[in-house]
Design an enzyme around this catalytic site. Structure first.
Site, PDB file in Angstrom:
ATOM      1  N   ARG A   1      39.918  50.547  38.972  1.00 34.76           N
ATOM      2  CA  ARG A   1      41.313  50.137  38.874  1.00 34.76           C
ATOM      3  C   ARG A   1      41.927  51.056  37.832  1.00 34.76           C
ATOM      4  NH1 ARG A   1      43.328  44.037  37.577  1.00 34.76           N
ATOM      5  NH2 ARG A   1      43.438  44.886  35.482  1.00 34.76           N
TER       6      ARG A   1
ATOM      7  N   LYS B   1      48.637  35.349  31.122  1.00 36.60           N
ATOM      8  CA  LYS B   1      49.530  35.699  32.248  1.00 36.60           C
ATOM      9  C   LYS B   1      49.561  34.630  33.331  1.00 36.60           C
ATOM     10  CE  LYS B   1      45.899  38.419  34.408  1.00 36.60           C
ATOM     11  NZ  LYS B   1      45.212  39.700  34.308  1.00 36.60           N
TER      12      LYS B   1
HETATM   13  C1  LIG Z   1      44.009  39.580  33.779  1.00 34.15           C
HETATM   14  C2  LIG Z   1      43.357  40.551  32.897  1.00 34.15           C
HETATM   15  C3  LIG Z   1      42.351  40.139  32.009  1.00 34.15           C
HETATM   16  C4  LIG Z   1      41.850  38.721  31.948  1.00 34.15           C
HETATM   17  O1  LIG Z   1      41.061  38.420  33.057  1.00 34.15           O
HETATM   18  P1  LIG Z   1      40.327  36.986  33.202  1.00 34.15           P
HETATM   19  O2  LIG Z   1      39.462  37.155  34.381  1.00 34.15           O
HETATM   20  O3  LIG Z   1      41.412  35.994  33.410  1.00 34.15           O
HETATM   21  O4  LIG Z   1      39.587  36.762  31.945  1.00 34.15           O
HETATM   22  C5  LIG Z   1      41.805  41.093  31.156  1.00 34.15           C
HETATM   23  N1  LIG Z   1      42.210  42.373  31.180  1.00 34.15           N
HETATM   24  C6  LIG Z   1      43.176  42.811  32.007  1.00 34.15           C
HETATM   25  C7  LIG Z   1      43.575  44.239  31.968  1.00 34.15           C
HETATM   26  C8  LIG Z   1      43.769  41.916  32.908  1.00 34.15           C
HETATM   27  O5  LIG Z   1      44.724  42.349  33.730  1.00 34.15           O
END
Ligand SMILES: *Cc1c(COP(=O)(O)O)cnc(C)c1O
Length: 359
Positions: free
Chosen positions: A131, A36
């Site tokens: 969350r 993302k």
């Molecule tokens: C962004 C995100 C991740 C990845 O997080 P990082 O810290 O970049 O590894 C994993 N799971 C969800 C649900 C996320 O939104």
């Protein structure tokens, strides 16, 4: 090359991705690559796939569509709970989605029937970070209802840590998630193929010889791209931290006083600024501002001090650097600066892939 630009070293990303895949693979955990931060940039996504990470997750359906249209051959997972208003695109473009709301899953089922497709679902469990997620005590009821939906396949459960509440994914949390997986399988006589234990915050647990139990998946973004874990932003050994660099150009270089002169009021951002008196200094202005990138997340790669910035300018104490108009300054971005750079229409992208110097 026009400035400002971001230099993206695909070889370093490839190295990080395959090394990370190996590290987690040693304990039987598969990596979902989370793209993302790069807006689903296809070269980067393809680099992950080439490194053996063929399960890609993104929070934005637009990114997933972009990757698919560019021909990236992967299984795509939507990692933000689908919008009730957007189930049509989710069923059409996405293989798997992470979910927390039964009304949404029901709507996905209805749409999947219409499109004559099966849609795969991973249920997110809320395990303390507060969350997204279904509370563990409500899992049983949700699963029971989901299993009655003919075009939904419940393929797993997952949890997220250290995102909102700052809660660590430790052994206790992983044991709890494993236990929940076992319970669901026993109660409903089904098999869950994905137990997704977290994100880049899970590295310390791994490095402290974490026992995976049923956990067989992690969703990783920042650690692949910036080579750090995210509980304390410690470097991960053997990974590159500099796969991305942001380069800006000097548009003014003069010796000026370090202190402003005149009657003080609010600046452009509604703050009363404070300055240290350093006498007359070499002040340099870069053509890079808050409209381009989150400048607070940039670290210069030469010995200069960032004095501040506005929408369009960054002001440096150039110190002994000798910077002059037309020179460039290179910065390493943190995750939020990277996010803002990759989504900015003003930052050009420059891809670099050359033979790597050995680590
Ligand atoms: C962004 C995100 C991740 C990845 O997080 P990082 O810290 O970049 O590894 C994993 N799971 C969800 C649900 C996320 O939104």
């Amino acid at each position: 090359m026009r400035t400002p630009y971001i230099e993206i070293d695909l070889n370093k990303i490839a190295h990080n991705a395959s090394r990370i895949k190996e590290m987690w693979g040693e304990v039987g955990i598969e990596v979902m690559g989370i793209d993302k931060v790069n807006l689903g940039e296809a070269h980067i996504a393809q680099t992950l796939v080439d490194a053996g990470i063929s399960l890609l997750g993104d929070s934005r359906i637009e990114d997933i569509i972009r990757m698919k249209k560019a021909g990236v051959d992967a299984t795509f997972c939507l990692i933000r709970t689908p919008f009730l208003s957007d189930v049509k695109r989710v069923v059409r473009y996405v293989d798997i989605s992470l979910n927390t709301e039964f009304v949404v899953i029901k709507a996905l089922n209805k749409e999947a029937i219409k499109q004559k497709k099966k849609h795969q679902v991973i249920l997110m469990v809320e395990m303390g970070d507060r969350r997204e997620g279904i509370l563990p005590e409500h899992l049983h009821d949700n699963v029971e209802k989901i299993l009655r939906l003919p075009n939904i396949e419940l393929i797993g459960i997952g949890a997220n840590f250290a995102c909102f509440g700052g809660i660590k994914p430790n052994q206790e949390k992983m044991n709890h998630l494993s236990l929940l997986a076992d319970m669901i399988e026993q109660q409903f006589s089904i098999k869950l193929s994905i137990i997704s234990g977290g994100n880049s915050a899970n590295f310390i647990w791994l490095q402290e010889n974490g026992r995976p139990g049923r956990v067989n998946n992690v969703r990783l973004g920042e650690s692949i791209f910036l080579g750090v874990e995210t509980l304390y932003r410690h470097k991960i050994e053997g990974l590159y931290q500099d796969a991305f660099k942001i380069v800006a150009e000097v548009i003014e270089a003069k010796r000026k006083p370090s202190l402003p002169n005149g009657e003080m009021a609010l600046n452009a951002f509604g703050e009363i600024p404070h300055f240290e008196d350093r006498g007359i200094i070499p002040r340099v202005i870069l053509g890079l501002g808050r409209e381009d990138v989150a400048i607070d997340g940039l670290t210069p790669q030469i010995d200069v001090d960032i004095l501040g910035g506005s929408s369009d300018h960054m002001i440096l104490d150039a110190k002994q650097s000798g910077l002059k108009v037309g020179d460039t300054v290179t910065f390493s971005p943190n995750y939020s600066a990277l996010l803002s750079a990759m989504t900015s229409p003003f930052i050009h992208k420059k891809f670099k892939s050359q033979v790597l110097e050995l680590l």
